[in-house]
Design an enzyme around this catalytic site. Structure first.
Site, PDB file in Angstrom:
ATOM      1  N   TYR A 181       0.555  13.941   1.914  1.00  0.00           N
ATOM      2  CA  TYR A 181       0.170  14.390   3.253  1.00  0.00           C
ATOM      3  C   TYR A 181       0.328  15.906   3.432  1.00  0.00           C
ATOM      4  O   TYR A 181       0.613  16.372   4.529  1.00  0.00           O
ATOM      5  CB  TYR A 181       0.958  13.632   4.329  1.00  0.00           C
ATOM      6  CG  TYR A 181       0.817  12.140   4.218  1.00  0.00           C
ATOM      7  CD1 TYR A 181      -0.400  11.525   4.471  1.00  0.00           C
ATOM      8  CD2 TYR A 181       1.888  11.326   3.831  1.00  0.00           C
ATOM      9  CE1 TYR A 181      -0.545  10.145   4.346  1.00  0.00           C
ATOM     10  CE2 TYR A 181       1.738   9.956   3.696  1.00  0.00           C
ATOM     11  CZ  TYR A 181       0.521   9.369   3.963  1.00  0.00           C
ATOM     12  OH  TYR A 181       0.376   8.012   3.836  1.00  0.00           O
ATOM     13  N   TYR A 197       5.294  17.414  12.928  1.00  0.00           N
ATOM     14  CA  TYR A 197       6.357  16.409  13.120  1.00  0.00           C
ATOM     15  C   TYR A 197       7.765  16.982  13.057  1.00  0.00           C
ATOM     16  O   TYR A 197       8.733  16.227  13.146  1.00  0.00           O
ATOM     17  CB  TYR A 197       6.291  15.321  12.016  1.00  0.00           C
ATOM     18  CG  TYR A 197       4.928  14.836  11.614  1.00  0.00           C
ATOM     19  CD1 TYR A 197       4.124  14.133  12.508  1.00  0.00           C
ATOM     20  CD2 TYR A 197       4.453  15.054  10.324  1.00  0.00           C
ATOM     21  CE1 TYR A 197       2.880  13.670  12.115  1.00  0.00           C
ATOM     22  CE2 TYR A 197       3.214  14.579   9.929  1.00  0.00           C
ATOM     23  CZ  TYR A 197       2.428  13.891  10.828  1.00  0.00           C
ATOM     24  OH  TYR A 197       1.206  13.431  10.442  1.00  0.00           O
ATOM     25  N   CYS A 201      -2.219  32.579  12.457  1.00  0.00           N
ATOM     26  CA  CYS A 201      -2.003  33.226  13.747  1.00  0.00           C
ATOM     27  C   CYS A 201      -1.551  32.197  14.763  1.00  0.00           C
ATOM     28  O   CYS A 201      -2.327  31.774  15.630  1.00  0.00           O
ATOM     29  CB  CYS A 201      -3.285  33.890  14.206  1.00  0.00           C
ATOM     30  SG  CYS A 201      -3.772  35.146  13.056  1.00  0.00           S
ATOM     31  N   GLU A 261       0.811  -1.221   0.000  1.00  0.00           N
ATOM     32  CA  GLU A 261       0.000   0.000   0.000  1.00  0.00           C
ATOM     33  C   GLU A 261       0.840   1.265   0.000  1.00  0.00           C
ATOM     34  O   GLU A 261       0.806   2.034   0.963  1.00  0.00           O
ATOM     35  CB  GLU A 261      -0.882   0.018   1.245  1.00  0.00           C
ATOM     36  CG  GLU A 261      -1.874  -1.102   1.309  1.00  0.00           C
ATOM     37  CD  GLU A 261      -2.582  -1.176   2.645  1.00  0.00           C
ATOM     38  OE1 GLU A 261      -3.696  -1.682   2.682  1.00  0.00           O
ATOM     39  OE2 GLU A 261      -1.994  -0.733   3.667  1.00  0.00           O
ATOM     40  N   PRO A 262       1.584   1.531  -1.058  1.00  0.00           N
ATOM     41  CA  PRO A 262       2.369   2.756  -1.073  1.00  0.00           C
ATOM     42  C   PRO A 262       1.495   3.998  -1.232  1.00  0.00           C
ATOM     43  O   PRO A 262       0.560   4.003  -2.034  1.00  0.00           O
ATOM     44  CB  PRO A 262       3.253   2.581  -2.309  1.00  0.00           C
ATOM     45  CG  PRO A 262       2.485   1.663  -3.197  1.00  0.00           C
ATOM     46  CD  PRO A 262       1.728   0.739  -2.281  1.00  0.00           C
ATOM     47  N   ARG A 315       3.068  19.744   8.201  1.00  0.00           N
ATOM     48  CA  ARG A 315       3.972  18.671   8.605  1.00  0.00           C
ATOM     49  C   ARG A 315       5.156  19.139   9.441  1.00  0.00           C
ATOM     50  O   ARG A 315       5.660  18.392  10.272  1.00  0.00           O
ATOM     51  CB  ARG A 315       4.431  17.859   7.381  1.00  0.00           C
ATOM     52  CG  ARG A 315       3.257  17.156   6.688  1.00  0.00           C
ATOM     53  CD  ARG A 315       3.684  16.139   5.646  1.00  0.00           C
ATOM     54  NE  ARG A 315       4.337  14.997   6.234  1.00  0.00           N
ATOM     55  CZ  ARG A 315       5.634  14.800   6.231  1.00  0.00           C
ATOM     56  NH1 ARG A 315       6.439  15.667   5.631  1.00  0.00           N
ATOM     57  NH2 ARG A 315       6.155  13.753   6.810  1.00  0.00           N
TER      58      ARG A 315
HETATM   59  N1  LLP Z   1      -1.446   1.604   4.649  1.00  0.00           N
HETATM   60  C1  LLP Z   1      -1.888   1.999   5.837  1.00  0.00           C
HETATM   61  C2  LLP Z   1      -2.760   1.119   6.598  1.00  0.00           C
HETATM   62  C3  LLP Z   1      -1.515   3.251   6.338  1.00  0.00           C
HETATM   63  O1  LLP Z   1      -1.963   3.624   7.529  1.00  0.00           O
HETATM   64  C4  LLP Z   1      -0.684   4.088   5.581  1.00  0.00           C
HETATM   65  C5  LLP Z   1      -0.286   5.395   6.065  1.00  0.00           C
HETATM   66  C6  LLP Z   1      -0.252   3.646   4.317  1.00  0.00           C
HETATM   67  C7  LLP Z   1      -0.642   2.388   3.890  1.00  0.00           C
HETATM   68  C8  LLP Z   1       0.614   4.460   3.422  1.00  0.00           C
HETATM   69  O2  LLP Z   1       1.876   4.638   3.947  1.00  0.00           O
HETATM   70  P1  LLP Z   1       2.988   5.457   3.108  1.00  0.00           P
HETATM   71  O3  LLP Z   1       3.393   4.577   1.948  1.00  0.00           O
HETATM   72  O4  LLP Z   1       2.345   6.704   2.654  1.00  0.00           O
HETATM   73  O5  LLP Z   1       4.072   5.691   4.065  1.00  0.00           O
HETATM   74  N2  LLP Z   1       0.492  12.108   7.996  1.00  0.00           N
HETATM   75  C9  LLP Z   1       1.751  11.436   8.128  1.00  0.00           C
HETATM   76  C10 LLP Z   1       1.740  10.077   7.491  1.00  0.00           C
HETATM   77  C11 LLP Z   1       0.654   9.183   8.056  1.00  0.00           C
HETATM   78  C12 LLP Z   1       0.670   7.834   7.419  1.00  0.00           C
HETATM   79  C13 LLP Z   1      -0.612   7.153   7.712  1.00  0.00           C
HETATM   80  N3  LLP Z   1      -0.713   5.846   7.175  1.00  0.00           N
HETATM   81  C14 LLP Z   1       2.855  12.297   7.497  1.00  0.00           C
HETATM   82  O6  LLP Z   1       2.550  13.383   7.029  1.00  0.00           O
HETATM   83  O7  LLP Z   1       4.011  11.917   7.517  1.00  0.00           O
END
Ligand code: LLP
Length: 438
Positions: free
Chosen positions: A396, A340, A367, A296-297, A336
């Protein structure tokens, strides 16, 4: 001279006559044409990365194995259309993402509904619209789906989300596979095994397999391989003890993306190959049929296919302390750094041939003192009206954008053979649209 050209991070960036180009387009001209803040997307790179995943997964995991685009990274109608055209599946996590996929004509039988807290109305809406799979987090959700699917006269396909007990060493807010996570059912405690037994027994549940996602923005390959080992062993155990054949094993997303020069470059195909060795080895050694593997990218498909253009609105120098460059966006389109402390590459996109010798903090317009995009970066000296580019904002950023201070969200323009608006700029009317006049 330390000019900004040394900082070009990705192959869709280039410089001509002192101006930054993105996906072959002159960013200064785009800022003039569409206004700022403006989010840009590189359509070819998005499609290309989807193809890298699709081809590599089929090559190393075998036929039927596929990526799901994790659309929480960036959800809008056009991205589901692209995913559909590229023949990949999608992961959706809310009724809003589901509705957007429906609007795009995305085939919902290829959609996987995630989330650790789905309401009855979410579940009903998804089943009525033909969702392919739910990825089920807990007993409560399992029973709710069984009941609602039963009432609708359906047997619903599901995967169970399990926590493999892995600490991937990323920001704690985006680590999800540890045993005490809010997501999924833990393998380590034996509860995963128990929930499988329950799922198999429920009349309107059609259990097809398992899912794990260990976190996001992870550069190290080891935690992914460890998770794959734990999950495939679990698949083996449920076969041995319960006689259950796992059709699908979903290994989640999470590969890191290069935001700044010091981040490593990740070869996604190589990562997939390394993970597949763990799965394939186990299946061969145990003479075990290999499940279909899904991944799941999200971030790695859209992050470096995006960037944001702003306009500097003020330059403030606090003698003896620090300099601020305030821009016409901020935490409302990119929260972000505030959330973070994430690193970003900032450029004065119209001054690429000038020396980057002006240390400043890029401040947003909201603000709130914490509304910063990046602190203490070095760019050429800018003045009001100059463009500021923030790179690698495709994931994101827009999806986490808000209307704090009633700031309208930016426009999103996709660059391919032509440049076209894919999300319109919000207007003040849009942000007050739901208000009721007393
Ligand atoms: N699958 C599931 C169940 C997930 O919860 C996520 C991300 C992904 C796949 C995708 O992961 P990725 O390949 O994008 O790393 N808001 C945060 C990131 C939260 C990720 C949430 N889940 C940020 O801005 O870094």
């Amino acid at each position: 001279m330390n000019c900004q050209m040394t900082k070009l991070l990705h192959d869709n960036l280039s410089v001509k006559d002192g101006t930054l180009y993105f996906a072959g387009y002159n960013t200064t001209e785009l800022a003039q044409k569409y206004g700022t803040p403006l989010m840009l997307l590189d359509e070819k790179k998005i499609r290309n990365t989807m193809r890298i995943y699709k081809n590599a997964m089929e090559k190393y995991f075998g036929k039927g194995s596929k990526p799901l685009y994790a659309s929480k990274a960036l959800s809008f109608v056009g991205i589901y259309q692209i995913a559909k055209e590229e023949g990949i599946n999608t992961d959706i996590v809310s009724i809003g993402e589901l509705y957007t996929a429906i609007k795009a004509g995305f085939p919902l039988e290829n959609a996987f509904f995630h989330g650790n807290a789905k309401s009855d109305s979410d579940i009903k809406f998804a089943i009525e619209n033909g969702i392919g799979y739910f990825i089920v987090d807990t007993y409560d959700e399992l029973y709710a789906i069984d009941k609602i699917a039963g009432e609708l006269g359906k047997k619903q396909k599901i995967l169970l989300r399990l926590t493999p007990g892995i600490d991937p060493h990323t920001h704690s807010a985006i680590a999800t596979g540890k045993v005490d996570s809010k997501f999924g059912t833990a393998i380590e405690t034996g509860q995963a095994f128990e929930i499988v037994k329950t799922a198999i027994m429920l009349p309107s549940i059609d259990l097809r397999g398992f899912h794990a996602h260990i976190g996001s923005q992870i550069f190290d390959i080891k935690p992914f391989c460890d998770s794959a080992d734990i999950m495939i062993r679990f698949v083996g155990e449920v076969k041995d003890s319960l006689g259950f054949d796992t059709e699908i094993l979903n290994l989640g997303g999470g590969f890191g993306v290069r935001y700044v020069e010091s981040d490593p470059v990740i070869d996604y195909e190589e990562n997939i190959k390394l993970i597949s060795e763990h799965i394939n080895e186990y299946c061969e050694e145990n003479d075990f049929p290999k499940p279909i593997i899904l991944m799941e990218p999200g971030r790695s498909i859209v992050a470096d296919s995006g960037m944001t253009l702003y306009t500097a609105l003020s330059v403030k120098e606090i003698t003896g302390y620090k300099n601020y460059v305030a821009i016409d966006g901020g935490m409302t389109d990119n929260p972000r750094y505030a959330l973070y402390g994430s690193s970003y590459t900032v450029l004065a996109s119209g001054k690429m041939d000038k020396e980057a010798n002006y240390e400043c903090t890029i401040a947003g317009r909201n603000c709130e003192s914490g509304d910063l995009i990046q602190e203490n970066v070095k760019i050429p000296k800018v003045q009001r009206g100059d463009n500021i580019a923030v790179l690698v904002t495709g994931a994101y950023n827009y999806s986490m954008a808000s209307n704090y201070n009633r700031v309208p969200r930016p426009a999103v323009v996709m660059l391919g053979d032509t440049d076209r608006v894919v999300i319109n700029r919000e207007t003040p009317e849009d942000v007050s649209r739901l208000d009721v006049i007393l």
